[in-house]
Design a protein around this motif. Sequence first.
Motif, PDB file in Angstrom:
ATOM      1  N   SER A   9       0.828  -1.206   0.000  1.00  0.00           N
ATOM      2  CA  SER A   9       0.000   0.000   0.000  1.00  0.00           C
ATOM      3  C   SER A   9       0.867   1.263   0.000  1.00  0.00           C
ATOM      4  N   ASP A  10       2.012   1.233   0.688  1.00  0.00           N
ATOM      5  CA  ASP A  10       2.936   2.371   0.682  1.00  0.00           C
ATOM      6  C   ASP A  10       3.585   2.539  -0.694  1.00  0.00           C
ATOM      7  N   LEU A  11       3.924   1.426  -1.331  1.00  0.00           N
ATOM      8  CA  LEU A  11       4.521   1.495  -2.673  1.00  0.00           C
ATOM      9  C   LEU A  11       3.550   2.120  -3.669  1.00  0.00           C
ATOM     10  N   ILE A  12       2.272   1.774  -3.571  1.00  0.00           N
ATOM     11  CA  ILE A  12       1.259   2.344  -4.463  1.00  0.00           C
ATOM     12  C   ILE A  12       1.128   3.845  -4.213  1.00  0.00           C
ATOM     13  N   GLU A  13       1.141   4.241  -2.953  1.00  0.00           N
ATOM     14  CA  GLU A  13       1.041   5.657  -2.613  1.00  0.00           C
ATOM     15  C   GLU A  13       2.249   6.435  -3.134  1.00  0.00           C
ATOM     16  N   ILE A  14       3.429   5.867  -2.971  1.00  0.00           N
ATOM     17  CA  ILE A  14       4.654   6.511  -3.476  1.00  0.00           C
ATOM     18  C   ILE A  14       4.595   6.617  -4.999  1.00  0.00           C
ATOM     19  N   ALA A  15       4.148   5.569  -5.666  1.00  0.00           N
ATOM     20  CA  ALA A  15       4.039   5.585  -7.126  1.00  0.00           C
ATOM     21  C   ALA A  15       3.062   6.663  -7.589  1.00  0.00           C
ATOM     22  N   ILE A  17       2.243   9.443  -5.965  1.00  0.00           N
ATOM     23  CA  ILE A  17       2.865  10.748  -5.710  1.00  0.00           C
ATOM     24  C   ILE A  17       3.893  11.070  -6.799  1.00  0.00           C
ATOM     25  N   LEU A  18       4.718  10.095  -7.160  1.00  0.00           N
ATOM     26  CA  LEU A  18       5.713  10.305  -8.222  1.00  0.00           C
ATOM     27  C   LEU A  18       5.046  10.576  -9.562  1.00  0.00           C
ATOM     28  N   ALA A  19       3.925   9.899  -9.840  1.00  0.00           N
ATOM     29  CA  ALA A  19       3.197  10.132 -11.090  1.00  0.00           C
ATOM     30  C   ALA A  19       2.637  11.551 -11.132  1.00  0.00           C
ATOM     31  N   VAL A  20       2.081  12.039 -10.011  1.00  0.00           N
ATOM     32  CA  VAL A  20       1.556  13.407  -9.947  1.00  0.00           C
ATOM     33  C   VAL A  20       2.684  14.412 -10.157  1.00  0.00           C
ATOM     34  N   ALA A  24       2.898  17.030 -13.285  1.00  0.00           N
ATOM     35  CA  ALA A  24       3.033  18.468 -13.030  1.00  0.00           C
ATOM     36  C   ALA A  24       4.282  19.020 -13.695  1.00  0.00           C
ATOM     37  N   TRP A  25       5.380  18.289 -13.637  1.00  0.00           N
ATOM     38  CA  TRP A  25       6.637  18.729 -14.240  1.00  0.00           C
ATOM     39  C   TRP A  25       6.504  18.817 -15.762  1.00  0.00           C
ATOM     40  N   VAL A  26       5.912  17.801 -16.375  1.00  0.00           N
ATOM     41  CA  VAL A  26       5.705  17.810 -17.829  1.00  0.00           C
ATOM     42  C   VAL A  26       4.783  18.970 -18.216  1.00  0.00           C
ATOM     43  N   GLY A  27       3.735  19.216 -17.441  1.00  0.00           N
ATOM     44  CA  GLY A  27       2.831  20.336 -17.715  1.00  0.00           C
ATOM     45  C   GLY A  27       3.538  21.673 -17.631  1.00  0.00           C
ATOM     46  N   LEU A  28       4.402  21.836 -16.657  1.00  0.00           N
ATOM     47  CA  LEU A  28       5.161  23.078 -16.513  1.00  0.00           C
ATOM     48  C   LEU A  28       6.089  23.285 -17.705  1.00  0.00           C
TER      49      LEU A  28
END
Length: 176
Positions: A9-15, A17-20, A24-28
């Motif tokens: 469940s922590d790995l999914i949450e980290i994944a 967060i990294l995807a968001v 955001a970085w690509v959008g910027l």
Amino acid sequence: MTAYSIPKSDLIEIALILAVILVAWVGLIWSRKCEKNRYDITEGLPLRAENQEQIHDLMPHLHDYYFDVEKGIHYDEEAGTIRFRVYDEQPKTVIRCEEDSSLPCRAVLLRVLHVESLEITDPNKIETYSINEIKYNNGDLLLTAEPDCELKMKVSRLELHLEKVENPKTRVSDNV
């Protein structure tokens, strides 16, 4: 040595967060690229037009850009000049950019010389229009704007000037 295991469940949450962060970085990056590619209507100015071909050279600085027909057009009959500002943003954005100097606000000043008469057709009375086309034919200069506005000018000689506006705050006192 002991191995540390991260719960699934922590790995999914980290994944997530990294995807968001990645999105955001690509959008910027994309928004900065688009802003750099946006045409600056003030680049390459001043320009002058004394024939239809030179009017075509002005059009990238004018086509689909905005002006206010009610408050923005200044016709000096005695001097035979018409002048008005053309903005690259809709008027509400222009007002915001004039109040906040950190926002980009680009404008140009279009001056028409040797004007003998001006007739404005503005049936919708919406005040703000985007320039569509400028045509010259034997002393008749026609500027059409969307939606449904025309500026018909009779000129003794064709002479248009397009200049960069250093401080695009709406003022009547442009140098003519």
